[in-house]
Design a protein around this motif. Structure first.
Motif, PDB file in Angstrom:
ATOM      1  N   LYS A  38       0.832  -1.197   0.000  1.00  0.00           N
ATOM      2  CA  LYS A  38       0.000   0.000   0.000  1.00  0.00           C
ATOM      3  C   LYS A  38       0.871   1.253   0.000  1.00  0.00           C
ATOM      4  CE  LYS A  38      -3.672   2.637   0.692  1.00  0.00           C
ATOM      5  NZ  LYS A  38      -4.761   2.802  -0.289  1.00  0.00           N
ATOM      6  N   ALA A  39       1.904   1.266   0.828  1.00  0.00           N
ATOM      7  CA  ALA A  39       2.759   2.444   0.941  1.00  0.00           C
ATOM      8  C   ALA A  39       3.565   2.689  -0.332  1.00  0.00           C
ATOM      9  CB  ALA A  39       3.693   2.288   2.147  1.00  0.00           C
ATOM     10  N   LYS A  40       4.028   1.611  -0.962  1.00  0.00           N
ATOM     11  CA  LYS A  40       4.893   1.764  -2.130  1.00  0.00           C
ATOM     12  C   LYS A  40       4.123   1.890  -3.434  1.00  0.00           C
ATOM     13  CE  LYS A  40       8.849   1.631  -0.022  1.00  0.00           C
ATOM     14  NZ  LYS A  40       9.712   2.837  -0.006  1.00  0.00           N
ATOM     15  N   TRP A  41       3.052   1.129  -3.601  1.00  0.00           N
ATOM     16  CA  TRP A  41       2.367   1.080  -4.898  1.00  0.00           C
ATOM     17  C   TRP A  41       0.865   1.341  -4.792  1.00  0.00           C
ATOM     18  CZ3 TRP A  41       5.990  -2.996  -3.843  1.00  0.00           C
ATOM     19  CH2 TRP A  41       7.224  -2.799  -4.474  1.00  0.00           C
ATOM     20  N   ASN A  42       0.399   1.781  -3.623  1.00  0.00           N
ATOM     21  CA  ASN A  42      -1.004   2.153  -3.420  1.00  0.00           C
ATOM     22  C   ASN A  42      -1.967   1.039  -3.824  1.00  0.00           C
ATOM     23  OD1 ASN A  42      -2.974   3.977  -2.538  1.00  0.00           O
ATOM     24  ND2 ASN A  42      -3.357   4.711  -4.614  1.00  0.00           N
ATOM     25  N   THR A  43      -1.629  -0.190  -3.455  1.00  0.00           N
ATOM     26  CA  THR A  43      -2.527  -1.313  -3.725  1.00  0.00           C
ATOM     27  C   THR A  43      -3.774  -1.196  -2.852  1.00  0.00           C
ATOM     28  OG1 THR A  43      -1.349  -2.644  -2.075  1.00  0.00           O
ATOM     29  CG2 THR A  43      -0.667  -2.881  -4.384  1.00  0.00           C
ATOM     30  N   ASN A  44      -4.798  -1.941  -3.211  1.00  0.00           N
ATOM     31  CA  ASN A  44      -6.061  -1.917  -2.456  1.00  0.00           C
ATOM     32  C   ASN A  44      -5.894  -2.769  -1.201  1.00  0.00           C
ATOM     33  OD1 ASN A  44      -8.742  -2.782  -1.545  1.00  0.00           O
ATOM     34  ND2 ASN A  44      -9.482  -1.700  -3.356  1.00  0.00           N
ATOM     35  N   GLU A  45      -5.847  -2.111  -0.035  1.00  0.00           N
ATOM     36  CA  GLU A  45      -5.583  -2.841   1.205  1.00  0.00           C
ATOM     37  C   GLU A  45      -6.725  -3.765   1.594  1.00  0.00           C
ATOM     38  OE1 GLU A  45      -7.417   1.083   2.605  1.00  0.00           O
ATOM     39  OE2 GLU A  45      -6.134   0.355   0.997  1.00  0.00           O
TER      40      GLU A  45
END
Length: 364
Positions: free
Chosen positions: A146-153
């Motif tokens: 999430k922090a690096k690639w803004n994935t859906n948590e």
């Protein structure tokens, strides 16, 4: 030309005083009980007072039932406390079920593989470290992405639940069939190696005490520490947090590592403290119920005690209703659903003010 308007006007309220919020929630619970009474009479013909008395009896009808209720309360509250820092940061951690289960798995692995190699006190410490590390890892992975690639948590943490479940299922088979036969069931039943000590002659008391300390810690951490302040700012606005010099990525990772580690601790308390076994259903859906507990309490650890107690009492009472009146589980689920509907619905009236318009039509 006439333009039709709705009969009601809805406007966002200013923040209500705490006593008014509690009054609205109290009224919601009373209305829910009235509706439950009506539904009970219509569907079963039973006296609703008897139904409500049976719910209470199911939770507190004997000393043993009371201890089980408080143990269930402690476990649900502990998991709810674990997910709360992430939720307050607006990181939707739906993976508590898997984070607790992976803590259970790590604890069971230590108890099975190291039982005859370490003194019991050391084994418990190793199990604790393993459970914390496993839970922290399960929290770190979605936070890092999430922090690096803004994935859906939400999806990431949800999928991690299935990985934890399948890992547990795999090792249960490894420890059960031919070469490891008998190691899963009650783990180390003969030696009690790795079991947490019994306090005050009651095996549930240690779990309750640990969660009580955890509740105080989480309340202070969220409300009076620098980390808690950073969590609140990031939850309000990541852009504002960045302008204020807060390293958002670091806060996300740090908070989820803490969240996962606390879930791992709850896994240790389940496997080494109360159940002394490992199954894929040992968490029992409480990782998902914790989401509701945390949200209903508005991320306040003290209020979570009461929301957890409400859900646990309803669950315990539901089983008692089924056995006492010969009703199936669906009826008790109906009562639980009605009560939760009113409680959750009351939050709308705390946030918004509803008033009647003076006129239903207005000229345009």
């Amino acid at each position: 030309m006439n333009k039709k308007q709705s009969l009601f006007h809805i406007a966002k309220r200013d923040t209500l005083p705490w006593y008014k919020s509690f009054a609205i929630r109290g009224c919601a619970i009373l209305l829910a009980l009235v509706v439950c009474a009506v539904v009970t009479m219509l569907l079963t013909g039973e006296n609703p007072v008897n139904i409500f008395a049976t719910i209470f009896k199911g939770a507190f009808g004997s000393a043993r039932k009371s201890w089980v209720t408080f143990q269930n309360l402690a476990v649900l509250l502990g998991i709810s406390l674990a997910v709360t820092p992430a939720f307050k940061m607006r990181f939707w951690n739906i993976g508590a079920e898997g984070q607790v289960l992976i803590g259970c798995l790590a604890t069971a692995a230590c108890m099975i593989c190291l039982a005859d190699k370490l003194p019991n006190a050391v084994l418990i410490l190793v199990s604790l470290a393993a459970a914390l590390a496993a839970g922290a890892l399960w929290g770190f992975l979605p936070a890092f992405f999430k922090a690096k690639w803004n994935t859906n948590e939400t999806l990431f943490t949800l999928m991690m639940n299935y990985i934890a479940t399948q890992l547990a299922a795999f090792f249960i088979i490894v420890w059960e069939v031919p070469k490891g036969a008998g190691k899963i069931g009650i783990i180390n039943q003969g030696t009690e190696a790795g079991w947490l000590p019994v306090v005050g002659g009651q095996k549930y008391l240690l779990v309750i005490l640990v969660v009580a300390v955890l509740t105080v810690f989480m309340y202070i951490y969220l409300n009076y520490s620098k980390h808690g302040y950073e969590i609140a700012v990031v939850g309000e606005s990541q852009r504002t947090a960045s302008y204020a010099g807060i390293k958002v990525e670091r806060v996300i990772v740090r908070t989820m590592v803490l969240s996962g580690a606390v879930c791992g601790l709850m896994g240790l308390l389940l496997t080494a403290g109360t159940d002394h076994t490992l199954t894929t259903t040992i968490v029992g859906g409480r990782g998902f119920t914790a989401v509701m507990v945390s949200w209903m309490a508005k991320f306040n650890p003290i209020i979570m005690i009461f929301t957890s107690l409400l859900l646990v009492v309803l669950g315990r009472g539901a089983s008692e209703i089924s056995s006492t009146f010969g009703l199936n589980q669906s009826f008790s689920d109906i009562l639980t659903g009605i009560i939760l509907f009113f409680i959750i619905g009351s939050e709308f009236f705390i946030t918004y003010q509803v008033s009647l318009r003076k006129s239903g039509k207005k000229e345009a």
